[in-house]
Scaffold this motif. Structure first.
Motif, PDB file in Angstrom:
ATOM      1  N   UNK A  68       0.833  -1.108  -0.011  1.00  0.00           N
ATOM      2  CA  UNK A  68      -0.053   0.042  -0.205  1.00  0.00           C
ATOM      3  C   UNK A  68       0.981   1.169  -0.064  1.00  0.00           C
ATOM      4  N   UNK A  69       0.447   2.125  -1.014  1.00  0.00           N
ATOM      5  CA  UNK A  69       1.605   3.291  -1.082  1.00  0.00           C
ATOM      6  C   UNK A  69       3.028   2.906  -1.086  1.00  0.00           C
ATOM      7  N   UNK A  70       3.400   1.877  -1.756  1.00  0.00           N
ATOM      8  CA  UNK A  70       4.775   1.389  -2.384  1.00  0.00           C
ATOM      9  C   UNK A  70       5.330   0.788  -0.769  1.00  0.00           C
ATOM     10  N   UNK A  71       4.465   0.561   0.285  1.00  0.00           N
ATOM     11  CA  UNK A  71       4.947  -0.055   1.272  1.00  0.00           C
ATOM     12  C   UNK A  71       4.568  -1.311   1.682  1.00  0.00           C
ATOM     13  N   UNK A  72       5.277  -2.447   2.154  1.00  0.00           N
ATOM     14  CA  UNK A  72       4.818  -3.630   2.312  1.00  0.00           C
ATOM     15  C   UNK A  72       3.836  -3.759   3.641  1.00  0.00           C
ATOM     16  N   UNK A  73       2.690  -4.318   3.754  1.00  0.00           N
ATOM     17  CA  UNK A  73       1.901  -4.501   4.941  1.00  0.00           C
ATOM     18  C   UNK A  73       1.796  -5.967   5.098  1.00  0.00           C
ATOM     19  N   UNK A  74       1.366  -6.252   6.557  1.00  0.00           N
ATOM     20  CA  UNK A  74       1.032  -7.411   6.907  1.00  0.00           C
ATOM     21  C   UNK A  74      -0.120  -7.967   6.450  1.00  0.00           C
ATOM     22  N   UNK A  75      -1.266  -7.303   6.354  1.00  0.00           N
ATOM     23  CA  UNK A  75      -2.570  -7.600   5.829  1.00  0.00           C
ATOM     24  C   UNK A  75      -3.335  -6.417   5.060  1.00  0.00           C
ATOM     25  N   UNK A  76      -4.335  -6.753   4.554  1.00  0.00           N
ATOM     26  CA  UNK A  76      -5.069  -5.700   3.742  1.00  0.00           C
ATOM     27  C   UNK A  76      -6.614  -6.201   3.868  1.00  0.00           C
ATOM     28  N   UNK A  77      -7.380  -5.117   4.154  1.00  0.00           N
ATOM     29  CA  UNK A  77      -8.930  -5.635   4.248  1.00  0.00           C
ATOM     30  C   UNK A  77      -9.700  -4.679   3.021  1.00  0.00           C
ATOM     31  N   UNK A  78     -10.792  -5.204   2.762  1.00  0.00           N
ATOM     32  CA  UNK A  78     -11.660  -4.399   2.129  1.00  0.00           C
ATOM     33  C   UNK A  78     -12.108  -3.041   2.646  1.00  0.00           C
ATOM     34  N   UNK A  79     -12.139  -1.918   2.053  1.00  0.00           N
ATOM     35  CA  UNK A  79     -12.070  -1.414   0.498  1.00  0.00           C
ATOM     36  C   UNK A  79     -10.648  -1.050   0.377  1.00  0.00           C
ATOM     37  N   UNK A  80      -9.727  -1.493   0.773  1.00  0.00           N
ATOM     38  CA  UNK A  80      -8.281  -0.901   0.430  1.00  0.00           C
ATOM     39  C   UNK A  80      -7.978  -1.204  -0.995  1.00  0.00           C
ATOM     40  N   UNK A  81      -7.164  -0.041  -1.329  1.00  0.00           N
ATOM     41  CA  UNK A  81      -6.542  -0.292  -2.656  1.00  0.00           C
ATOM     42  C   UNK A  81      -5.259  -0.715  -2.470  1.00  0.00           C
ATOM     43  N   UNK A  82      -4.554  -1.769  -3.173  1.00  0.00           N
ATOM     44  CA  UNK A  82      -3.370  -2.588  -2.773  1.00  0.00           C
ATOM     45  C   UNK A  82      -2.411  -2.902  -4.169  1.00  0.00           C
ATOM     46  N   UNK A  83      -1.609  -3.279  -4.038  1.00  0.00           N
ATOM     47  CA  UNK A  83      -0.922  -4.065  -4.980  1.00  0.00           C
ATOM     48  C   UNK A  83      -0.364  -5.527  -4.440  1.00  0.00           C
ATOM     49  N   UNK A  84      -0.838  -6.510  -5.212  1.00  0.00           N
ATOM     50  CA  UNK A  84      -0.467  -7.754  -4.784  1.00  0.00           C
ATOM     51  C   UNK A  84       0.637  -8.371  -5.590  1.00  0.00           C
ATOM     52  N   UNK A  85       1.557  -9.072  -4.929  1.00  0.00           N
ATOM     53  CA  UNK A  85       2.707  -9.614  -5.533  1.00  0.00           C
ATOM     54  C   UNK A  85       2.695 -11.271  -5.349  1.00  0.00           C
ATOM     55  N   UNK A  86       2.764 -11.912  -6.361  1.00  0.00           N
ATOM     56  CA  UNK A  86       2.705 -13.381  -6.296  1.00  0.00           C
ATOM     57  C   UNK A  86       4.147 -14.126  -6.333  1.00  0.00           C
ATOM     58  N   UNK A  87       4.201 -15.109  -5.643  1.00  0.00           N
ATOM     59  CA  UNK A  87       5.528 -15.845  -5.605  1.00  0.00           C
ATOM     60  C   UNK A  87       5.843 -16.485  -6.964  1.00  0.00           C
ATOM     61  N   UNK A  88       5.014 -16.616  -7.949  1.00  0.00           N
ATOM     62  CA  UNK A  88       5.439 -17.328  -9.028  1.00  0.00           C
ATOM     63  C   UNK A  88       5.150 -16.368 -10.284  1.00  0.00           C
ATOM     64  N   UNK A  89       5.767 -16.598 -11.560  1.00  0.00           N
ATOM     65  CA  UNK A  89       5.663 -15.456 -12.639  1.00  0.00           C
ATOM     66  C   UNK A  89       4.528 -16.344 -13.331  1.00  0.00           C
ATOM     67  N   UNK A  90       3.147 -15.943 -13.056  1.00  0.00           N
ATOM     68  CA  UNK A  90       2.275 -16.596 -13.810  1.00  0.00           C
ATOM     69  C   UNK A  90       1.434 -15.572 -14.863  1.00  0.00           C
ATOM     70  N   UNK A  91       0.409 -15.921 -15.545  1.00  0.00           N
ATOM     71  CA  UNK A  91      -0.197 -15.205 -16.420  1.00  0.00           C
ATOM     72  C   UNK A  91      -1.420 -14.408 -15.726  1.00  0.00           C
ATOM     73  N   UNK A  92      -1.086 -13.413 -15.443  1.00  0.00           N
ATOM     74  CA  UNK A  92      -2.703 -12.508 -14.955  1.00  0.00           C
ATOM     75  C   UNK A  92      -2.812 -11.341 -15.676  1.00  0.00           C
ATOM     76  N   UNK A  93      -4.082 -10.817 -15.882  1.00  0.00           N
ATOM     77  CA  UNK A  93      -4.518  -9.917 -16.941  1.00  0.00           C
ATOM     78  C   UNK A  93      -5.621  -9.184 -16.093  1.00  0.00           C
TER      79      UNK A  93
END
Length: 423
Positions: A271-296
């Motif tokens: 959130x705002x380019x800072x890692x957070x331990x948890x996020x809840x609705x209705x927050x705007x976030x960026x999720x990062x995945x452990x694997x390089x998968x096809x997501x659109x």
């Protein structure tokens, strides 16, 4: 303090805008400049009274005609709670605006003119509010002063509305007699209503339980944007931006990317380019995945244990908002938040009779009709039923050519997805 979002609805001239104006005026939530303008109008008015409806009816056409056309939002705070008020139009032709206003509300105030009682638009707005997931209702019997503050008139209207509420399965209805124009029982108790022992309107709004479904429902997140800076500092960075629609996300969660069905691990939440331990609705976030998968864009990332079954077949309730009737066989677009796909109307199952609330056979849906339909989509959607999740169980229908909004839809049933097809 917590937040209560509520709408005012009901038939035209039942006093919705005046009621909101009275709430703001008597709770000292009107700014000094606006208050000065109202007082100046009071000095120049032939009637010698302040038109409180002007606090919400801002369009010139609204002021000229004395009606509400657009959806108006007002904000105010008391020592006990914050409020967002949505004033919605009463005219049948503006039902589509009422749908927009009700989509995010926790509570609906349904106004009834004490002289008119429960009318068709009272029923229509109650049905739409109930379909959109509102479970808390206030029956505000307005203009009680014009019937001599009659307890019997109030009781008769309450009984009529109770029949409507029973048919819709509404269990949380509080009935309050009031006069928005005079201020009786809106913010303060009224000596003109000695027979009424319940709360005034503001007291009820301050104490009613606020919904918490957004954080207790199954976790849902739809991708709005894929972030790949590809800079020297972040050569391998890949993040998925969006808003958490419901539930809670934590790093380390095993997740599923839908509709493809790819399993992976949630590596980080930012959130705002800072890692957070948890996020809840209705927050705007960026999720990062452990694997390089096809997501659109439009894909859904959900916890593995709470994943919905992707579907291409929907049975849904629609509020039809277009002048052109809807008939079986029509092709259109389904917009499910950021996911969009073509669809075809397979059947119109039934239409709701506004007078009796019965489901009746129908060959088409006309403007403001509430109908149940079956849709088939070209691509699978990671959707829930509206009863399961108010956010991901809703969608809109768009015209393929113009992009105009045709209907608001609530998913009633789904079926497991078949392979994608060209519609």
């Amino acid at each position: 303090m917590d937040l209560l979002r509520f709408i005012t609805c009901g038939s035209v001239d039942d006093g919705k805008s005046t009621l909101i104006g009275r709430l703001l005026y008597d709770s000292d939530a009107v700014s000094l400049d606006v208050l000065a303008a109202l007082e100046e109008q009071n000095r120049t008015s032939a009637a010698g009274t302040v038109d409180l409806a002007l606090l919400t009816d801002g369009l010139r056409a609204e002021r000229e005609q004395g009606i509400t056309i657009d959806v108006a939002h007002k904000y105010f705070t008391t020592p006990r709670r914050k409020f967002i008020i949505t004033d919605t139009p009463g005219h049948v032709q503006y039902t589509r605006n009422m749908v927009t206003g009700a989509s995010n509300a926790d509570l609906a105030i349904v106004l009834v003119d004490a002289r008119q009682g429960v009318v068709e638009q009272t029923r229509r707005h109650t049905i739409v509010a109930a379909l959109l997931g509102i479970r808390r209702f206030v029956l505000a019997v307005n203009k009680i002063d014009l019937v001599g503050y009659s307890e019997q008139v109030f009781r008769d209207i309450v009984a009529d509305y109770a029949a409507v509420a029973a048919q819709l399965g509404l269990r949380q209805v509080v009935s309050i007699p009031l006069s928005a124009l005079n201020g009786d029982n809106v913010v303060k108790p009224s000596a003109n209503l000695p027979w009424y022992q319940g709360p005034n309107l503001l007291e009820h709004l301050e104490t009613v339980t606020v919904a918490t479904e957004a954080t207790t429902d199954a976790a849902r997140f739809q991708v709005q944007y894929v972030i790949r800076p590809q800079t020297a500092e972040l050569p391998d960075y890949r993040g998925y931006a969006g808003r958490i629609q419901s539930g809670v996300y934590r790093p380390g969660d095993r997740v599923l990317v839908l509709p493809a069905g790819i399993e992976t691990t949630l590596a980080a939440i930012e959130i705002d380019q800072q890692a957070v331990p948890a996020a809840v609705a209705p927050q705007g976030v960026v999720l990062r995945l452990a694997d390089d998968v096809d997501v659109s864009r439009g894909d859904t990332i959900v916890p593995l244990a709470q994943a919905p079954v992707p579907t291409r077949e929907l049975e849904a309730t629609l509020c039809w908002m277009a002048e052109q009737p809807l008939r079986p066989g029509r092709k259109l677009l389904v917009q499910h938040h950021t996911a969009k796909t073509r669809a075809v109307v397979q059947a119109i199952v039934a239409r709701t009779n506004i007078q009796t609330l019965e489901q009746q056979p129908a060959a088409e849906a006309r403007l403001n009709d509430i109908v149940r339909v079956r849709l088939k989509t070209a691509r699978p959607l990671a959707a829930d039923t509206y009863q399961q999740n108010r956010t991901t169980g809703a969608f809109i229908l768009l015209d393929e050519q113009t992009g105009a909004t045709l209907a608001a839809g609530l998913i009633e049933q789904t079926a497991p997805a078949e392979p994608e097809v060209e519609l």
